[in-house]
Scaffold this active site. Sequence first.
Site, PDB file in Angstrom:
ATOM      1  N   LEU A  75       0.921  -1.217  -0.029  1.00  0.00           N
ATOM      2  CA  LEU A  75       0.076  -0.025  -0.012  1.00  0.00           C
ATOM      3  C   LEU A  75       0.785   1.360   0.012  1.00  0.00           C
ATOM      4  O   LEU A  75       2.033   1.304   0.618  1.00  0.00           O
ATOM      5  CB  LEU A  75      -1.176   0.006   1.386  1.00  0.00           C
ATOM      6  CG  LEU A  75      -2.087  -1.141   1.541  1.00  0.00           C
ATOM      7  CD1 LEU A  75      -2.619  -0.907   2.768  1.00  0.00           C
ATOM      8  CD2 LEU A  75      -2.917  -0.869   0.319  1.00  0.00           C
ATOM      9  N   ASP A  76       0.456   2.272  -0.735  1.00  0.00           N
ATOM     10  CA  ASP A  76       1.096   3.457  -0.670  1.00  0.00           C
ATOM     11  C   ASP A  76       1.446   4.090   0.936  1.00  0.00           C
ATOM     12  O   ASP A  76       0.465   3.584   1.648  1.00  0.00           O
ATOM     13  CB  ASP A  76       0.540   4.601  -1.425  1.00  0.00           C
ATOM     14  CG  ASP A  76       0.495   4.231  -2.756  1.00  0.00           C
ATOM     15  OD1 ASP A  76       1.178   3.477  -3.410  1.00  0.00           O
ATOM     16  OD2 ASP A  76      -0.395   4.959  -3.553  1.00  0.00           O
ATOM     17  N   ARG A  77       2.348   4.594   0.939  1.00  0.00           N
ATOM     18  CA  ARG A  77       2.627   5.159   2.543  1.00  0.00           C
ATOM     19  C   ARG A  77       1.364   5.935   2.978  1.00  0.00           C
ATOM     20  O   ARG A  77       1.093   5.654   4.185  1.00  0.00           O
ATOM     21  CB  ARG A  77       4.224   5.973   2.437  1.00  0.00           C
ATOM     22  CG  ARG A  77       4.242   6.511   3.676  1.00  0.00           C
ATOM     23  CD  ARG A  77       5.818   7.072   3.754  1.00  0.00           C
ATOM     24  NE  ARG A  77       6.280   7.570   4.942  1.00  0.00           N
ATOM     25  CZ  ARG A  77       7.481   8.061   5.187  1.00  0.00           C
ATOM     26  NH1 ARG A  77       8.347   8.166   4.140  1.00  0.00           N
ATOM     27  NH2 ARG A  77       7.895   8.187   6.503  1.00  0.00           N
ATOM     28  N   THR A 128      -1.762   5.590   2.500  1.00  0.00           N
ATOM     29  CA  THR A 128      -2.870   4.923   2.174  1.00  0.00           C
ATOM     30  C   THR A 128      -3.023   3.939   3.599  1.00  0.00           C
ATOM     31  O   THR A 128      -1.918   3.389   4.028  1.00  0.00           O
ATOM     32  CB  THR A 128      -2.902   3.792   1.020  1.00  0.00           C
ATOM     33  OG1 THR A 128      -2.784   4.882  -0.253  1.00  0.00           O
ATOM     34  CG2 THR A 128      -4.360   3.241   0.872  1.00  0.00           C
TER      35      THR A 128
END
Length: 259
Positions: free
Chosen positions: A53-55, A57
Site C-alpha cells: 500500500l502507498d505510504r 494509504t
Amino acid sequence: MLDILYQDEHLVAVNKPSGWLVHRSWLDRHEKVVVMQTVRDQIGQHVFTVHRLDRPTSGVLLMALSSDVARQMSQQFEHHQIGKVYHAVVRGHVHEADTIDYPLVEQLDKIADKFAKQDKEAQPAVSHYRGLSQVEVPIAVGPYDTARYSLVELTPQTGRKHQLRRHMKHIFHPIIGDSAYGDLRHNRAVAEHFGCQGLMLHASHLALQHPVTHQPLLISAPWDSRWQNLMTEFGWTSQCPEYNGVEINLAITQDSSVR
C-alpha cells in the site's frame, strides 16, 4: 502495536496506519517505523510481503509467514484474483456508479529507476467506483462559497502505481489529502476546518482464496479515528461499514480477462 486483523500459521494481515512505510527503503533510510519490522517483532516471526500500500494509504495489508506462501499469494495478486475494495473521500459530488478505463504510463522514480526505460507505453488500467454519500459545507474554497465532497467506494480491476489516485484525478474528483494528484486548496480546507489531514484513501476489504486451505477469505479493516471524525462532521455515520473481522463464505471477485 498494530491491529492484527487476521492470523493463522500461513498468513497475517494488519490494519496499516496512514503514513507508515511497508518496509525499509534506501530512499527513506532514516525512517525507523515500518510495518514489516513492527509485525515481525509483534508476532515473533519473520514475515514476507505479497503486496503493498502507498505510504499515505491505510487499511488491509496482507503478509505471508513463509516464502512458499508468499510466492503463491504474489501470483494471486499478479493474476488479479484478489478482490480489493477501497473507500475514499473526494472533491465534488459523485452520485453514479461507473468504470474508469484509462491507461496509465508507468511512473518512474528519479533515483530508483534512473536506468529504467523512460519512454514506456501506457498500460491498461481499470477502476470501478460508486458514489455512497454527498455533502455540501459552508466553507469558501477558491471562487466558491461552499465546498462539495463525496464518499466513494473504489474497486481496482488492475494494479498500476497510484492507480486509484490518478483515476479519480482523471474524472475531476481527486481524493482529499492527496498531495501529488489532489486539489491543494481543498486539502487545506478539510485540514483546517475539520482537523483531518492526510490522504483519505482506505483499503477496507481484501477477498482471497486461502493459499493452503483454498477457502474463501474476507479480511476487513475498520476506519481509524481520523475517518470516523470526518464521517461525523459530514453526517455520514450511517455509511460507516460494520466490520466483523473475517468472514469465510464469500465469493471472491476475480477477473480472468485481465492478465
